[in-house]
Scaffold this motif. Structure first.
Motif, mmCIF file in Angstrom:
data_model
loop_
_atom_site.group_PDB
_atom_site.id
_atom_site.type_symbol
_atom_site.label_atom_id
_atom_site.label_comp_id
_atom_site.label_asym_id
_atom_site.label_seq_id
_atom_site.Cartn_x
_atom_site.Cartn_y
_atom_site.Cartn_z
ATOM 1 N N GLY A 23 7.252 -4.421 6.123
ATOM 2 C CA GLY A 23 8.259 -4.600 5.069
ATOM 3 C C GLY A 23 8.114 -3.551 3.967
ATOM 4 N N GLU A 24 7.133 -2.673 4.105
ATOM 5 C CA GLU A 24 6.840 -1.712 3.021
ATOM 6 C C GLU A 24 7.083 -0.265 3.424
ATOM 7 O OE1 GLU A 24 3.198 -2.183 0.562
ATOM 8 O OE2 GLU A 24 2.577 -3.496 2.186
ATOM 9 N N LEU A 25 7.708 -0.049 4.583
ATOM 10 C CA LEU A 25 7.800 1.327 5.079
ATOM 11 C C LEU A 25 8.529 2.222 4.075
ATOM 12 C CD1 LEU A 25 8.453 0.825 8.921
ATOM 13 C CD2 LEU A 25 6.301 0.737 7.644
ATOM 14 N N ARG A 26 9.642 1.715 3.554
ATOM 15 C CA ARG A 26 10.400 2.520 2.591
ATOM 16 C C ARG A 26 9.597 2.724 1.301
ATOM 17 N NH1 ARG A 26 16.438 1.432 0.232
ATOM 18 N NH2 ARG A 26 16.438 3.247 -1.114
ATOM 19 N N ALA A 27 8.960 1.641 0.839
ATOM 20 C CA ALA A 27 8.178 1.744 -0.415
ATOM 21 C C ALA A 27 7.035 2.747 -0.250
ATOM 22 C CB ALA A 27 7.637 0.370 -0.796
ATOM 23 N N LEU A 28 6.404 2.741 0.926
ATOM 24 C CA LEU A 28 5.308 3.691 1.157
ATOM 25 C C LEU A 28 5.830 5.127 1.113
ATOM 26 C CD1 LEU A 28 3.420 1.693 3.925
ATOM 27 C CD2 LEU A 28 2.376 2.512 1.796
ATOM 28 N N CYS A 29 7.036 5.334 1.673
ATOM 29 C CA CYS A 29 7.639 6.683 1.623
ATOM 30 C C CYS A 29 7.915 7.056 0.170
ATOM 31 C CB CYS A 29 8.969 6.708 2.371
ATOM 32 S SG CYS A 29 8.817 6.682 4.138
ATOM 33 N N GLU A 30 8.563 6.149 -0.541
ATOM 34 C CA GLU A 30 8.993 6.533 -1.887
ATOM 35 C C GLU A 30 7.803 6.774 -2.808
ATOM 36 O OE1 GLU A 30 12.096 3.683 -2.629
ATOM 37 O OE2 GLU A 30 13.555 5.052 -1.695
ATOM 38 N N ASP A 31 6.754 5.982 -2.625
ATOM 39 C CA ASP A 31 5.558 6.193 -3.446
ATOM 40 C C ASP A 31 4.934 7.563 -3.144
ATOM 41 O OD1 ASP A 31 3.589 4.814 -5.350
ATOM 42 O OD2 ASP A 31 2.296 5.609 -3.766
ATOM 43 N N ALA A 32 4.870 7.891 -1.854
ATOM 44 C CA ALA A 32 4.276 9.198 -1.485
ATOM 45 C C ALA A 32 5.125 10.326 -2.046
ATOM 46 C CB ALA A 32 4.167 9.297 0.040
#
Ligand code: SAM
Ligand code: SF4
Length: 351
Positions: free
Chosen positions: A190-199
């Motif tokens: 559920g965090e794939l997008r959040a992990l991208c945006e944080d990186a």
């Protein structure tokens, strides 16, 4: 003096050294060496080195681990044969005492153009600047979740805030930074997008890794595996279409890079299981105890430590290396259990 050259898991030193010892029987040229500098780690990730197996994790005794001098000698031989890039990994490479010095020593070897590292990032806030000054050019930092409690559970003993500070310190030190997240259904999917945006926000390129069944780690939630196709589908449903980057001109490797059409942002997916790129594999892997593996997916190896410590010459090292290269298989098939499953720990071979 001729030394007795070792045979490990059926890999023999080459009887006759080919004209180019780093070209294998499938015409793949090795240019990249991954070196595990320790099998020890300050984390206990559930999919890699789970703590709760009810038995002790067995680490190699320190005397069995290659010294800096031995590593320097081996890398010098590889550099003369044409290796240009070295990745330091582990276990956790930053827990090896003197790691900054080791980076400087390897970077100083004639022919070595790039020294990079894969790390859990826990010590990067302190080490990024000295490592960059020593000649490190890039780091891959593992961060599977942005939820602190989940991070602590997944890594056994990890500290998310420290790792995120490590990413920032690495970017500030001028290192090329990529993040690695093992994609796990029901855990961080559920965090794939959040992990991208944080990186992206921190100046890093996010990457997702398919879970691989390795040693004890394979006992970990195999139903949690997400295929790279599924990772891509999920990312596209949130970020819009992804455009595959042309592999021509890229460093051949297991990661495939994609550009988000709407924003031009880049991300990578490492598909070791379902869409692997064995055909243009250009790497070998050296364990902390000096076993040279031609493939992550097979246990075949040749012991360079036996050559080094048996008084072998550089020519004998080349024969042993040529044996591993000649024995490099066309590709891997990871089996989940049973006799075909790779028995080594991820910590031994370094990912
Ligand atoms: N300690 C460092 C780290 O965690 O980045 C370097 C060594 S670690 C073995 C290298 C990479 O392998 C990490 O990105 C980690 O997430 C990944 N890894 C470990 N076990 C794995 C598994 N079973 N499947 C897929 N990737 C795995
Ligand atoms: Fe340590 Fe890296 Fe394995 Fe996690 S993945 S236990 S940080 S070696």
């Amino acid at each position: 003096m001729a030394v007795h050259l070792p045979v490990l898991n059926g890999v023999r030193p080459a009887a006759v050294v080919p004209a180019d010892p780093l070209v294998d029987l499938h015409a793949r040229r090795i240019r990249y060496l991954r070196v595990s500098v320790t099998d020890r780690c300050n984390y206990r990730c559930t999919y890699c080195m789970p703590e709760d197996l009810g038995k002790e994790i067995s680490f190699a005794p320190k005397s069995a681990v290659l010294t800096f001098e031995e590593l320097e000698r081996v890398v010098t031989v590889f550099a003369k044969l044409g290796v240009r890039k070295v990745r330091l990994t582990g276990g956790e490479p930053t827990v090896r005492k003197g790691i900054v010095d080791l980076v400087a020593r390897i970077k100083a070897i004639a022919g070595i153009e790039q020294v990079v590292m894969t790390t859990n990032g826990h010590l990067m806030d302190e080490l990024a600047a000295p490592l960059a000054a020593a000649g490190l050019s890039g780091v891959n930092i593992s961060v599977d979740t942005l939820e602190p409690t989940r991070f602590a559970e997944l890594t056994g003993r990890g500290d998310l805030a420290k790792v995120l500070a490590g990413i920032d310190a690495a970017v500030a030190a001028g290192l090329a930074v990529k993040t690695n997240a093992v994609a796990l259904r029901g855990i961080n999917d559920g965090e794939l997008r959040a992990l991208c945006e944080d990186a992206w926000r921190r100046g890093a390129v996010p990457r997702f890794i398919e879970h691989m069944p390795m040693s004890e780690g394979q006992l970990y939630a195999t139903d949690a595996e997400l295929s790279s196709a599924e990772i891509r589908r999920r990312l596209e449903s949130e970020l819009g279409p992804l455009v595959a980057r042309d592999r021509a001109g890229q460093d051949p490797g297991p990661a495939r890079y994609w550009t988000v059409a709407a924003t031009g942002r880049e991300l990578g997916i490492i598909s070791a299981m379902t869409e692997h790129f064995c055909d243009d594999c250009n790497r070998l892997r050296l364990t902390a105890t000096g076993s040279l593996h031609a493939c992550l997916g097979h246990d075949d190896a040749v012991s360079l430590r036996d050559v080094l410590r048996g008084g072998g010459s550089d020519d004998e090292l080349v024969r042993a290396i040529a044996g591993a290269v000649t024995g490099k298989r066309a590709g891997h098939v990871f089996e989940r259990t049973g006799a075909g499953a790779p028995s080594k720990h991820m910590i031994g071979i370094g990912g």
